[in-house]
Design a protein around this motif. Structure first.
Motif, PDB file in Angstrom:
ATOM      1  N   SER A 115       0.838  -1.184   0.000  1.00 14.78           N
ATOM      2  CA  SER A 115       0.000   0.000   0.000  1.00 14.78           C
ATOM      3  C   SER A 115       0.886   1.252   0.000  1.00 14.78           C
ATOM      4  O   SER A 115       1.541   1.552   0.975  1.00 14.78           O
ATOM      5  N   SER A 116       0.904   1.941  -1.154  1.00 16.19           N
ATOM      6  CA  SER A 116       1.730   3.142  -1.274  1.00 16.19           C
ATOM      7  C   SER A 116       0.834   4.377  -1.220  1.00 16.19           C
ATOM      8  O   SER A 116      -0.265   4.374  -1.776  1.00 16.19           O
ATOM      9  N   GLY A 117       1.326   5.426  -0.582  1.00 12.36           N
ATOM     10  CA  GLY A 117       0.520   6.655  -0.487  1.00 12.36           C
ATOM     11  C   GLY A 117       0.827   7.634  -1.613  1.00 12.36           C
ATOM     12  O   GLY A 117       0.282   8.733  -1.645  1.00 12.36           O
ATOM     13  N   LEU A 118       1.700   7.232  -2.540  1.00  7.50           N
ATOM     14  CA  LEU A 118       2.219   8.177  -3.530  1.00  7.50           C
ATOM     15  C   LEU A 118       1.137   8.871  -4.359  1.00  7.50           C
ATOM     16  O   LEU A 118       1.091  10.097  -4.439  1.00  7.50           O
ATOM     17  N   MET A 119       0.246   8.076  -4.927  1.00  5.58           N
ATOM     18  CA  MET A 119      -0.763   8.691  -5.809  1.00  5.58           C
ATOM     19  C   MET A 119      -1.756   9.528  -5.013  1.00  5.58           C
ATOM     20  O   MET A 119      -2.215  10.561  -5.468  1.00  5.58           O
ATOM     21  N   LYS A 120      -2.068   9.065  -3.823  1.00  5.86           N
ATOM     22  CA  LYS A 120      -3.002   9.802  -2.972  1.00  5.86           C
ATOM     23  C   LYS A 120      -2.408  11.186  -2.640  1.00  5.86           C
ATOM     24  O   LYS A 120      -3.104  12.206  -2.678  1.00  5.86           O
ATOM     25  N   LEU A 121      -1.100  11.197  -2.339  1.00  7.12           N
ATOM     26  CA  LEU A 121      -0.427  12.464  -2.025  1.00  7.12           C
ATOM     27  C   LEU A 121      -0.511  13.427  -3.203  1.00  7.12           C
ATOM     28  O   LEU A 121      -0.781  14.622  -3.038  1.00  7.12           O
ATOM     29  N   MET A 122      -0.303  12.905  -4.383  1.00  8.19           N
ATOM     30  CA  MET A 122      -0.338  13.751  -5.575  1.00  8.19           C
ATOM     31  C   MET A 122      -1.764  14.224  -5.855  1.00  8.19           C
ATOM     32  O   MET A 122      -1.994  15.365  -6.230  1.00  8.19           O
ATOM     33  N   LEU A 123      -2.698  13.323  -5.615  1.00  9.50           N
ATOM     34  CA  LEU A 123      -4.118  13.646  -5.818  1.00  9.50           C
ATOM     35  C   LEU A 123      -4.530  14.790  -4.894  1.00  9.50           C
ATOM     36  O   LEU A 123      -5.208  15.736  -5.308  1.00  9.50           O
ATOM     37  N   ASP A 124      -4.070  14.713  -3.626  1.00 11.68           N
ATOM     38  CA  ASP A 124      -4.400  15.756  -2.653  1.00 11.68           C
ATOM     39  C   ASP A 124      -3.847  17.115  -3.081  1.00 11.68           C
ATOM     40  O   ASP A 124      -4.329  18.152  -2.648  1.00 11.68           O
ATOM     41  N   ARG A 141      -0.370  19.123 -26.580  1.00  8.09           N
ATOM     42  CA  ARG A 141      -0.455  18.028 -27.553  1.00  8.09           C
ATOM     43  C   ARG A 141      -0.200  16.654 -26.928  1.00  8.09           C
ATOM     44  O   ARG A 141       0.276  15.745 -27.592  1.00  8.09           O
ATOM     45  N   ARG A 142      -0.469  16.538 -25.668  1.00  5.70           N
ATOM     46  CA  ARG A 142      -0.389  15.280 -24.921  1.00  5.70           C
ATOM     47  C   ARG A 142       1.034  14.712 -24.814  1.00  5.70           C
ATOM     48  O   ARG A 142       1.220  13.532 -24.574  1.00  5.70           O
ATOM     49  N   LYS A 143       2.027  15.580 -25.027  1.00 12.68           N
ATOM     50  CA  LYS A 143       3.401  15.101 -24.901  1.00 12.68           C
ATOM     51  C   LYS A 143       3.727  14.999 -23.413  1.00 12.68           C
ATOM     52  O   LYS A 143       3.492  15.942 -22.649  1.00 12.68           O
ATOM     53  N   ALA A 144       4.261  13.865 -22.986  1.00 15.10           N
ATOM     54  CA  ALA A 144       4.572  13.654 -21.568  1.00 15.10           C
ATOM     55  C   ALA A 144       6.002  14.116 -21.283  1.00 15.10           C
ATOM     56  O   ALA A 144       6.942  13.616 -21.896  1.00 15.10           O
ATOM     57  N   ILE A 145       6.138  15.065 -20.349  1.00 17.74           N
ATOM     58  CA  ILE A 145       7.467  15.613 -20.031  1.00 17.74           C
ATOM     59  C   ILE A 145       7.800  15.287 -18.569  1.00 17.74           C
ATOM     60  O   ILE A 145       7.016  15.611 -17.666  1.00 17.74           O
ATOM     61  N   PRO A 146       8.937  14.635 -18.307  1.00 17.70           N
ATOM     62  CA  PRO A 146       9.295  14.318 -16.918  1.00 17.70           C
ATOM     63  C   PRO A 146       9.341  15.589 -16.058  1.00 17.70           C
ATOM     64  O   PRO A 146       9.704  16.659 -16.550  1.00 17.70           O
ATOM     65  N   ASP A 147       8.976  15.437 -14.798  1.00 22.59           N
ATOM     66  CA  ASP A 147       8.904  16.596 -13.910  1.00 22.59           C
ATOM     67  C   ASP A 147       9.742  16.343 -12.656  1.00 22.59           C
ATOM     68  O   ASP A 147       9.416  15.469 -11.846  1.00 22.59           O
ATOM     69  N   PRO A 148      10.836  17.104 -12.456  1.00 27.29           N
ATOM     70  CA  PRO A 148      11.704  16.873 -11.280  1.00 27.29           C
ATOM     71  C   PRO A 148      10.953  17.045  -9.960  1.00 27.29           C
ATOM     72  O   PRO A 148      11.328  16.454  -8.945  1.00 27.29           O
ATOM     73  N   GLU A 149       9.867  17.803  -9.993  1.00 28.06           N
ATOM     74  CA  GLU A 149       9.046  18.047  -8.791  1.00 28.06           C
ATOM     75  C   GLU A 149       8.537  16.760  -8.135  1.00 28.06           C
ATOM     76  O   GLU A 149       8.255  16.749  -6.944  1.00 28.06           O
ATOM     77  N   ILE A 150       8.376  15.701  -8.899  1.00 28.32           N
ATOM     78  CA  ILE A 150       7.712  14.518  -8.313  1.00 28.32           C
ATOM     79  C   ILE A 150       8.551  13.886  -7.203  1.00 28.32           C
ATOM     80  O   ILE A 150       8.041  13.145  -6.374  1.00 28.32           O
ATOM     81  N   HIS A 151       9.868  14.220  -7.166  1.00 22.64           N
ATOM     82  CA  HIS A 151      10.712  13.645  -6.115  1.00 22.64           C
ATOM     83  C   HIS A 151      10.225  14.042  -4.722  1.00 22.64           C
ATOM     84  O   HIS A 151      10.335  13.274  -3.778  1.00 22.64           O
ATOM     85  N   LYS A 152       9.655  15.222  -4.664  1.00 23.19           N
ATOM     86  CA  LYS A 152       9.107  15.722  -3.412  1.00 23.19           C
ATOM     87  C   LYS A 152       8.014  14.765  -2.891  1.00 23.19           C
ATOM     88  O   LYS A 152       7.992  14.395  -1.732  1.00 23.19           O
ATOM     89  N   TYR A 153       7.140  14.323  -3.785  1.00 19.84           N
ATOM     90  CA  TYR A 153       6.059  13.404  -3.382  1.00 19.84           C
ATOM     91  C   TYR A 153       6.620  12.021  -3.035  1.00 19.84           C
ATOM     92  O   TYR A 153       6.167  11.370  -2.102  1.00 19.84           O
ATOM     93  N   ILE A 154       7.611  11.610  -3.828  1.00 16.22           N
ATOM     94  CA  ILE A 154       8.187  10.280  -3.577  1.00 16.22           C
ATOM     95  C   ILE A 154       8.855  10.238  -2.199  1.00 16.22           C
ATOM     96  O   ILE A 154       8.694   9.267  -1.445  1.00 16.22           O
TER      97      ILE A 154
END
Ligand SMILES: C[C@H](O)CC(=O)SCCNC(=O)CCNC(=O)[C@H](O)C(C)(C)COP(=O)(O)OP(=O)(O)OC[C@H]1O[C@@H](n2cnc3c(N)ncnc32)[C@H](O)[C@@H]1OP(=O)(O)O
Length: 723
Positions: free
Chosen positions: A558-567, A585-598
């Motif tokens: 059970s990971s809280g990662l997606m819930k944290l991002m959802l909040d 145009r739906r291009k997916a670009i990596p985001d360094p910010e996600i490390h904070k949630y991880i």
């Protein structure tokens, strides 16, 4: 599949009519080809035969080589070369008497290749002609790579081979692949006449192999082939046989067709035993086996007529299902709770159809005709004469219970009551009714009018007749059905949960989410787990994750990662922010910010970044993500939720996007072996917990040294006893 034969009749007009007989599709088994060769040797000797007409019994020319005999002859020298050169080129095409192919129904693969070696082809307008070998991981092996480009040019022939899509008789005539199109009743008569006229030199005696008028110039040909090669590399980097096919065509253009034939024969024989071909052949038969369900399809039941269908809910799923049904000529009633929702639902169906018009798949006229099959309603009045209802409202148990109680009141007693739920127990949904025998799951995948899979979920009470009826509807709307048992998540979502969870576990333990997505895409999935979570939306993933946690708590990570991002209002692609950032145009670009949630999620899970895991190879990443999926698939099989392992292969390919060239999740697992899989899972479970614990089914097979799936298409004993 019978071994088959060819039957020859010599008429007073001097025509030997040779008919391929090998039901159901007149496949060219080694027996059929041998018999054909013997007939030809005879006609060449007989003075009373002037020319030959070659056709297939029961309105089908031939569905091509017998795929079930592919595994025969591994390690032997190529059989195709003697067939394609000595027989087809020297005896049939090079013989003293002309041959005309009379084509109705199917002329696919080897079937079309034999027809192309004839001196002329007459077909019906509905006949289907194609070279679909590439979809089986092989290339045409009876001269197709050489004759088709010479009959219709390189561009079109490449398109036919690379897409594996057949063309109809009319188009074949326009391209020059057939010489005349006639009604079925005139086919043999016309072909006889044509053959006589060739023999009498009143029509040209054409050997396709040596035609040059349709071939592009050498420089143009090279340009076309170069482009095709780079496209194939981009779109299907894993599939070597596509490149081989292009090479063989080019070799024939540069070095001459005879050399091309030998190269083709050798390459096609070798490819037949490649892991890719073995996997794709397994998928071919597994897909056809999904309708063979013990205790259902073997009862001799005839599907009842379903003339009218009602759908509850015009959201994404309901409108997609309605689209699929009206496109297959079912009149559909779409019910919503208010006029605005109804208007939006019908709008979605219109959009789905419009996009087909834009792509040229249907005409504006058929758009209007198809849409006229849809009726929007706000009450149950018109439900009195429907044969099937599919409920597709939001996943709320009490709402569904109320709907099914209402349906029991308003629908006729024979009406099938289906739910499109993706997770909820059907017994719970039907709790307030007495209609348990006609309650069934019809789980479509989004977008429902495009995705090919239909999970048919039966409970202990669902009557076999209802399943048979739904199988027939599935066939009519061109879905591949997989019949499964009732539990949280059924088959596809049961396999999806550990896929998502292992990815989250790896992220919490320090692995880069973009590295994970890259490794998984490299393995052959259309996208990685994090890109997929963005596409599906975190709301849905978190909600279904909770259902899994409730039902199978002993093995959940059970990971809280997606819930944290959802909040934090990162909901996935819909908010343009998920694991990736999205431009217009739906291009997916990596985001360094996600490390904070991880970081936060890691703290919540009480784990540390693991230096061992951070260094994982791509192969290890793939195994840490997919071996838990195999483990869960073993449980699904062991519990009898799936009837046979090959059904899970199809469910994984069509429901999860598992690469078909790996044969599906269980077929792939067998290539690694139960012992290896169990050992790896056991090791990980000591370090990372119960999530990885091997199931008893897997552990037993590993301990006893038997393959994971002893007979891939045979039903399991458990399945018989539990469903
Ligand atoms: C040397 C050559 O270049 C190599 C080749 O020719 S490779 C073969 C090329 N041909 C193909 O790929 C065609 C494969 N078959 C098909 O696409 C479809 O079966 C079809 C369009 C012919 C018929 O479709 P449809 O009417 O829906 O029937 P479908 O259920 O698919 O097939 C009926 C049965 O025939 C079998 N069958 C179909 N084509 C077969 C083939 N070429 N060899 C062996 N069995 C075949 C199916 O497995 C099925 O068997 P089952 O009833 O026991 O399940």
């Amino acid at each position: 599949m019978g071994k088959g034969r060819t039957v020859m009749e010599v008429g007073a007009d001097g025509i030997a009519l040779i008919t391929i007989e090998n039901p159901p599709v007149n496949a060219l088994s080694p027996h059929v080809l041998l018999s054909l060769k013997e007939n030809y040797e005879q006609v060449m000797r007989r003075d009373d035969v002037k020319a030959i007409v070659l056709t297939g019994a029961q309105g089908k020319f031939s569905g091509g080589a017998d795929i079930s005999s592919f595994k025969e002859g591994e390690g032997e020298s190529p059989r195709n070369s003697s067939m394609s050169i000595e027989f087809l080129t020297d005896i049939l095409e090079g013989g003293r008497k002309p041959s005309v192919a009379a084509i109705d129904g199917l002329a696919l693969g080897g079937g079309l290749e034999v027809a192309m070696a004839c001196h002329s082809r007459i077909s019906t307008s509905t006949a289907q002609l194609g070279l679909p070998e590439l979809q089986l991981g092989i290339i045409p092996g009876l001269g197709g790579t050489q004759r088709l480009p010479r009959l219709i040019g390189i561009s079109k022939s490449l398109e036919m081979m690379l897409t594996s899509k057949p063309i109809k008789g009319k188009e074949a005539y326009a391209l020059g692949l057939v010489d005349s199109v006639v009604p079925p009743g005139d086919l043999i008569k016309t072909a006889r006449q044509w053959a006589i006229e060739i023999a009498d030199c009143r029509r040209p005696w054409v050997k396709s192999l040596y035609k040059t008028d349709k071939l592009e110039s050498l420089s143009k040909a090279k340009e076309i082939l170069k482009f095709a090669r780079s496209q194939a590399q981009k779109q299907s980097a894993h599939l070597e046989h596509i490149q081989v096919c292009i090479d063989v065509i080019e070799y024939g253009i540069v070095s001459g067709p005879r050399g091309g034939l030998s190269k083709e024969a050798n390459a096609s024989w070798k490819l037949q035993f490649s892991p890719t071909s073995k996997s794709l052949v397994h998928v071919f038969f597994a897909q056809r086996a999904t309708i063979k369900v013990p205790g259902i399809s073997d009862l001799g039941l005839t599907p009842r007529t379903v003339s009218k269908v009602a759908i509850l809910g015009g959201g994404l799923m309901g409108s997609g299902i309605a689209t699929a049904l009206i496109l297959s000529d079912y009149p559909v009633i779409l019910k919503e709770v208010n006029a605005d929702f109804l208007h939006a639902g019908i709008g979605r169906v219109k959009e789905n159809l419009q996009s087909r018009v834009k792509k040229g798949v249907i005409t504006q006229e058929s758009f209007e005709k198809t849409l006229s099959l849809l009726t929007g309603v706000l009450d149950y009045e018109q439900f009195r004469n429907v044969d099937l209802v599919i409920e597709a409202v939001i996943e709320k148990v009490d709402l569904k219970q109320q709907i099914f109680a209402d349906l029991e009141k308003y629908c006729p007693p024979h009406c099938i009551l289906a739910s499109n739920t993706s997770t909820i127990d059907l017994n719970l949904i039907g709790e307030k009714t007495k209609s348990h025998d006609r309650i069934v799951g019809a789980h479509f995948f989004s977008p429902a009018h495009i995705m090919p899979l239909l999970e048919i979920v039966r409970t202990h009470n669902t009557s076999p007749q209802v399943v048979v009826d739904l199988l027939a509807v599935g066939k009519k709307i061109r879905k591949t059905p997989v019949v499964v048992g009732n539990c949280t998540g059924f088959a596809v979502n049961r396999m999806f949960f550990p896929y998502t969870q292992s990815s989250l576990l790896l992220a919490d333990h320090g692995l880069d989410v973009y590295d994970i997505d890259r490794a998984i895409t490299k393995f052959g999935m259309p996208m990685g787990p994090f890109r997929l979570a963005d596409l599906v939306g975190f709301g849905v993933t978190v909600a279904t994750g909770l259902q899994y946690l409730q039902s199978y708590p002993e093995r959940c990570y059970s990971s809280g990662l997606m819930k944290l991002m959802l909040d934090d209002n990162r909901t996935g692609e819909s908010s343009r922010k998920g694991f990736y950032l999205y431009d217009g145009r739906r291009k997916a670009i990596p985001d360094p910010e996600i490390h904070k949630y991880i970081e936060k999620s890691r703290k919540m899970a009480g784990v540390k970044a693991d230096s061992q895991l951070v260094k994982l190879s791509d192969n290890d990443i793939v195994e840490m993500i997919f071996l838990p999926v195999v483990n869960e698939a073993c449980r699904v099989l062991d519990e009898g939720i799936a009837v046979k392992a090959s059904d899970l292969d199809i469910a994984a390919i069509m429901g999860m996007g598992f690469p078909a060239f790996r044969g599906g999740v269980m077929f792939w697992a067998d290539s690694l072996g139960a012992k290896y899989i169990s050992k790896r899972l056991e090791e990980w479970s000591t370090t990372y917990g119960n999530f990885f614990k091997p199931s008893s089914y897997l552990a037993q097979r590993a301990a006893n040294g038997i393959p994971l799936v002893s007979n891939k298409s045979a039903p399991t004993d458990q399945a018989n006893s539990k469903l």
